[in-house]
Design a protein around this motif. Structure first.
Motif, short mmCIF file in Angstrom:
data_model
loop_
_atom_site.label_atom_id
_atom_site.label_comp_id
_atom_site.label_asym_id
_atom_site.label_seq_id
_atom_site.Cartn_x
_atom_site.Cartn_y
_atom_site.Cartn_z
N LEU A 186 38.17 43.76 35.35
CA LEU A 186 38.82 42.64 34.68
C LEU A 186 40.15 42.29 35.34
O LEU A 186 40.53 41.11 35.43
CB LEU A 186 39.05 42.97 33.20
CG LEU A 186 37.82 42.81 32.29
CD1 LEU A 186 38.09 43.41 30.92
CD2 LEU A 186 37.46 41.33 32.15
N SER A 187 40.85 43.28 35.80
CA SER A 187 42.10 43.04 36.51
C SER A 187 41.84 42.26 37.80
O SER A 187 42.60 41.34 38.16
CB SER A 187 42.80 44.37 36.82
OG SER A 187 43.97 44.16 37.56
N CYS A 189 39.27 40.25 38.29
CA CYS A 189 38.92 38.89 37.86
C CYS A 189 40.17 38.07 37.56
O CYS A 189 40.26 36.88 37.91
CB CYS A 189 38.03 38.94 36.62
SG CYS A 189 36.32 39.34 36.97
N GLN A 190 41.13 38.70 36.91
CA GLN A 190 42.38 38.01 36.59
C GLN A 190 43.09 37.57 37.86
O GLN A 190 43.66 36.46 37.93
CB GLN A 190 43.28 38.94 35.76
CG GLN A 190 44.57 38.30 35.28
CD GLN A 190 44.31 37.17 34.30
OE1 GLN A 190 43.32 37.16 33.58
NE2 GLN A 190 45.21 36.17 34.29
N SER A 191 43.02 38.41 38.89
CA SER A 191 43.64 38.03 40.18
C SER A 191 42.94 36.83 40.78
O SER A 191 43.59 35.90 41.31
CB SER A 191 43.58 39.22 41.15
OG SER A 191 44.33 40.30 40.64
N LEU A 193 41.28 34.47 39.15
CA LEU A 193 41.62 33.31 38.32
C LEU A 193 43.01 32.77 38.67
O LEU A 193 43.22 31.55 38.72
CB LEU A 193 41.54 33.68 36.84
CG LEU A 193 40.13 33.92 36.29
CD1 LEU A 193 40.19 34.52 34.88
CD2 LEU A 193 39.33 32.60 36.27
N GLN A 194 43.95 33.68 38.91
CA GLN A 194 45.29 33.25 39.28
C GLN A 194 45.30 32.54 40.63
O GLN A 194 46.03 31.54 40.84
CB GLN A 194 46.23 34.47 39.30
CG GLN A 194 46.53 35.03 37.92
CD GLN A 194 47.34 36.32 37.99
OE1 GLN A 194 47.55 36.87 39.07
NE2 GLN A 194 47.79 36.79 36.83
N ALA A 224 35.59 33.43 35.81
CA ALA A 224 35.61 33.28 34.35
C ALA A 224 34.33 33.83 33.73
O ALA A 224 34.36 34.51 32.70
CB ALA A 224 35.79 31.81 33.99
N ALA A 227 34.41 37.63 33.98
CA ALA A 227 35.33 38.19 32.98
C ALA A 227 34.72 38.17 31.59
O ALA A 227 34.88 39.11 30.80
CB ALA A 227 36.65 37.41 33.00
N ASN A 231 34.13 41.53 29.49
CA ASN A 231 34.74 41.71 28.17
C ASN A 231 33.71 42.13 27.12
O ASN A 231 33.98 42.95 26.25
CB ASN A 231 35.45 40.43 27.74
CG ASN A 231 36.87 40.36 28.28
OD1 ASN A 231 37.63 41.32 28.17
ND2 ASN A 231 37.24 39.23 28.87
#
Length: 275
Positions: A186-187, A189-191, A193-194, A224, A227, A231
């Motif tokens: 997830l971390s 994926c967050q990168s 997305l950013q 997305a 993620a 989740n």
């Protein structure tokens, strides 16, 4: 929780057992001393040492510098020597006197300590009661039997608890590893997305981000969507962990309740040492 309680009890019981054994050894040593001590011999030795001490003190008090006897000197001997030989001999005599005093002083101190030690041994002999010592030893022996029995019972209950919750704890550990893996993904994926937000006006860079995402997540290049699935998996894993932890707590509670009831029936002592 339950295992920690049993571990604490075992530490306490083993400490009490070690303390009880040390005290028992002291009692055994006193019994051996009482049985082997010869008071008549000890009194005779002390009398001998006391008389020797008296003589040493007399010798110390009367110890004097030995007089110097020089041969008669002629007129020229007195002029040229000027009593030099007498001074040398006097210094030698004084040095010998100091050495003798130091030797006697050391011998007196040693004898004094020996006599005091003998008196203490005699006093200890009179202070001991054989029947009381044997009663104390029996108390320590009974105490050891109780402690060993308690250690055996607590160890058995601890082992039963480990067998009961051990597999559950292993399952929890596996789910924890999955949880950690999902959080790492997830971390990532967050990168991604950013980066997509950062390159919102750069189609080339956005395509590279989607390609990198697809390479890391088995062909799925939409961070997305990845993620969202992660989740869901994370939530399911955490629910399993919660269920397992609740089950472990129930098992521990049941075993502890059974343990307390069993201890009350058996009358086992697992508390502080008997005073």
């Amino acid at each position: 929780m339950g295992i920690n309680r049993f571990n604490a009890e075992l530490i306490q019981l083993n400490n009490e057992l070690e303390k009880n054994r040390r005290e028992a050894e002291h009692v055994r040593a006193d019994i051996v001393f009482f049985e082997t001590f010869d008071e008549a011999v000890a009194l005779n030795e002390n009398m001998t040492f006391t008389e020797l001490l008296r003589k040493k003190k007399e010798a110390f008090n009367y110890l004097q510098v030995q007089p110097i006897n020089l041969p008669p000197q002629g007129f020229f001997d007195r002029i040229f020597d000027l009593a030099g030989s007498y001074k040398i001999q006097q210094e030698k005599a004084e040095d010998e006197h100091k050495r003798n005093k130091a030797r006697l002083s050391s011998e007196i101190s040693s004898l004094d300590l020996t006599i005091k030690a003998g008196q203490e041994r005699i006093g200890k002999y009179h202070s001991l009661d054989e029947y009381h010592l044997r009663a104390m030893l029996r108390t320590h022996e009974c105490r050891e039997e109780i402690l060993l029995s308690s250690i055996q019972h607590v160890s058995a209950k601890r082992e039963r608890l480990i067998q009961a919750v051990g597999p559950l704890l292993e399952d929890v550990a596996q789910y924890r590893q999955q949880e950690s893996s999902y959080l790492d993904e997830l971390s990532a994926c967050q990168s991604f997305l950013q980066l997509l937000v950062l390159y919102s006006d750069d189609p080339v860079q956005r395509r590279k981000v989607h390609e990198a995402c697809a390479e890391q997540f088995n062909g799925n290049g939409r961070p997305a969507d990845v993620a969202y699935e992660l989740n869901k998996q994370l939530q399911a894993t955490q629910q399993q962990i919660s269920k397992l932890e609740e089950l472990i707590n129930r098992v521990i509670g049941n075993i502890e309740s059974a343990t307390e009831a069993s201890s009350q029936r058996e009358g086992l002592h697992t508390g502080p040492a008997i005073s």
